[in-house]
Motif scaffolding. Sequence first.
Motif, PDB file in Angstrom:
ATOM      1  N   THR A 154       1.660   4.338 -13.578  1.00 57.05           N
ATOM      2  CA  THR A 154       0.494   5.135 -12.967  1.00 57.05           C
ATOM      3  C   THR A 154      -0.809   4.462 -13.328  1.00 57.05           C
ATOM      4  O   THR A 154      -2.056   4.594 -12.730  1.00 57.05           O
ATOM      5  CB  THR A 154       0.357   6.500 -12.957  1.00 57.05           C
ATOM      6  N   ILE A 206      -3.221   2.589 -10.918  1.00 56.89           N
ATOM      7  CA  ILE A 206      -3.906   3.512  -9.913  1.00 56.89           C
ATOM      8  C   ILE A 206      -5.317   3.421 -10.462  1.00 56.89           C
ATOM      9  O   ILE A 206      -6.405   3.288  -9.981  1.00 56.89           O
ATOM     10  CB  ILE A 206      -3.293   4.945  -9.593  1.00 56.89           C
ATOM     11  N   ASN A 230      -8.812   1.851  -9.112  1.00 55.41           N
ATOM     12  CA  ASN A 230      -9.850   2.706  -8.611  1.00 55.41           C
ATOM     13  C   ASN A 230     -10.943   2.164  -9.455  1.00 55.41           C
ATOM     14  O   ASN A 230     -12.353   2.235  -8.954  1.00 55.41           O
ATOM     15  CB  ASN A 230      -9.680   3.963  -9.174  1.00 55.41           C
ATOM     16  N   LEU A 255       1.715  10.991   3.641  1.00 57.10           N
ATOM     17  CA  LEU A 255       1.559   9.437   4.047  1.00 57.10           C
ATOM     18  C   LEU A 255       1.654   9.292   5.511  1.00 57.10           C
ATOM     19  O   LEU A 255       1.165   8.470   6.141  1.00 57.10           O
ATOM     20  CB  LEU A 255       2.595   8.612   3.393  1.00 57.10           C
ATOM     21  N   PRO A 297       0.891  -1.189  -0.015  1.00 55.90           N
ATOM     22  CA  PRO A 297       0.129  -0.113  -0.074  1.00 55.90           C
ATOM     23  C   PRO A 297       0.693   1.353   0.049  1.00 55.90           C
ATOM     24  O   PRO A 297       0.583   2.208  -0.795  1.00 55.90           O
ATOM     25  CB  PRO A 297      -0.944  -0.165   1.131  1.00 55.90           C
ATOM     26  N   VAL A 298       2.049   1.480   0.925  1.00 59.77           N
ATOM     27  CA  VAL A 298       2.522   2.567   0.766  1.00 59.77           C
ATOM     28  C   VAL A 298       3.282   2.824  -0.550  1.00 59.77           C
ATOM     29  O   VAL A 298       3.297   3.872  -1.127  1.00 59.77           O
ATOM     30  CB  VAL A 298       3.895   2.447   1.931  1.00 59.77           C
ATOM     31  N   ARG A 299       3.768   1.577  -1.117  1.00 62.04           N
ATOM     32  CA  ARG A 299       4.472   2.113  -2.537  1.00 62.04           C
ATOM     33  C   ARG A 299       3.531   2.335  -3.616  1.00 62.04           C
ATOM     34  O   ARG A 299       3.890   3.147  -4.366  1.00 62.04           O
ATOM     35  CB  ARG A 299       5.364   0.487  -2.857  1.00 62.04           C
ATOM     36  N   ILE A 300       2.170   2.007  -3.620  1.00 62.87           N
ATOM     37  CA  ILE A 300       1.409   2.213  -4.442  1.00 62.87           C
ATOM     38  C   ILE A 300       0.966   3.689  -4.192  1.00 62.87           C
ATOM     39  O   ILE A 300       0.598   4.235  -5.132  1.00 62.87           O
ATOM     40  CB  ILE A 300       0.050   1.270  -4.381  1.00 62.87           C
ATOM     41  N   SER A 301       0.688   4.129  -2.936  1.00 69.05           N
ATOM     42  CA  SER A 301       0.580   5.473  -2.739  1.00 69.05           C
ATOM     43  C   SER A 301       1.638   6.398  -3.165  1.00 69.05           C
ATOM     44  O   SER A 301       1.237   7.375  -3.671  1.00 69.05           O
ATOM     45  CB  SER A 301       0.533   5.847  -1.018  1.00 69.05           C
ATOM     46  N   ILE A 302       2.976   5.886  -3.015  1.00 66.94           N
ATOM     47  CA  ILE A 302       4.073   6.917  -3.613  1.00 66.94           C
ATOM     48  C   ILE A 302       3.930   6.924  -5.038  1.00 66.94           C
ATOM     49  O   ILE A 302       3.995   8.212  -5.675  1.00 66.94           O
ATOM     50  CB  ILE A 302       5.374   5.952  -3.262  1.00 66.94           C
ATOM     51  N   ASP A 308       1.193   6.789  -6.716  1.00 67.41           N
ATOM     52  CA  ASP A 308      -0.256   7.969  -6.850  1.00 67.41           C
ATOM     53  C   ASP A 308       0.471   9.274  -6.650  1.00 67.41           C
ATOM     54  O   ASP A 308       0.036  10.082  -7.431  1.00 67.41           O
ATOM     55  CB  ASP A 308      -1.094   7.469  -5.880  1.00 67.41           C
ATOM     56  N   LEU A 309       1.199   9.628  -5.493  1.00 67.52           N
ATOM     57  CA  LEU A 309       1.617  11.066  -5.187  1.00 67.52           C
ATOM     58  C   LEU A 309       2.504  11.534  -6.331  1.00 67.52           C
ATOM     59  O   LEU A 309       2.503  12.578  -6.787  1.00 67.52           O
ATOM     60  CB  LEU A 309       2.544  10.994  -3.884  1.00 67.52           C
TER      61      LEU A 309
END
Length: 101
Positions: free
Chosen positions: A89, A92, A96, A50, A26-31, A33-34
């Motif tokens: 990307t 993402i 979604n 984060l 989850p953290v890597r996917i969030s990175i 996305d950011l």
Amino acid sequence: MSTLKVRVDKKKLERAAYILKCVAHPVRISIIDLLEQRERLTVSEIQQVLEIEQSLLSHHLTNMRDKGIVDTQREGKRVYYFLTDTTITSIISCINGCRVF
């Protein structure tokens, strides 16, 4: 009856599996996305969004850099992270739009 076959080249499948294993957190996917939203960010900027420990974030960024997903660019004292290939990307959008999640 039509003949079934794998529609993706074996090397592409191997690379996809390699990348997906790396970003399967989850953290890597969030990175990802950011970095899609800002193009490049410092560790501090990512950490602020984060809300995780800097050491944990650095661990994830190092892993992603070692796998060739992100890279860095130094400007003075600041180090900026950016995606090496922005097509990642699309993961993402897939997340979604997927009903499984």
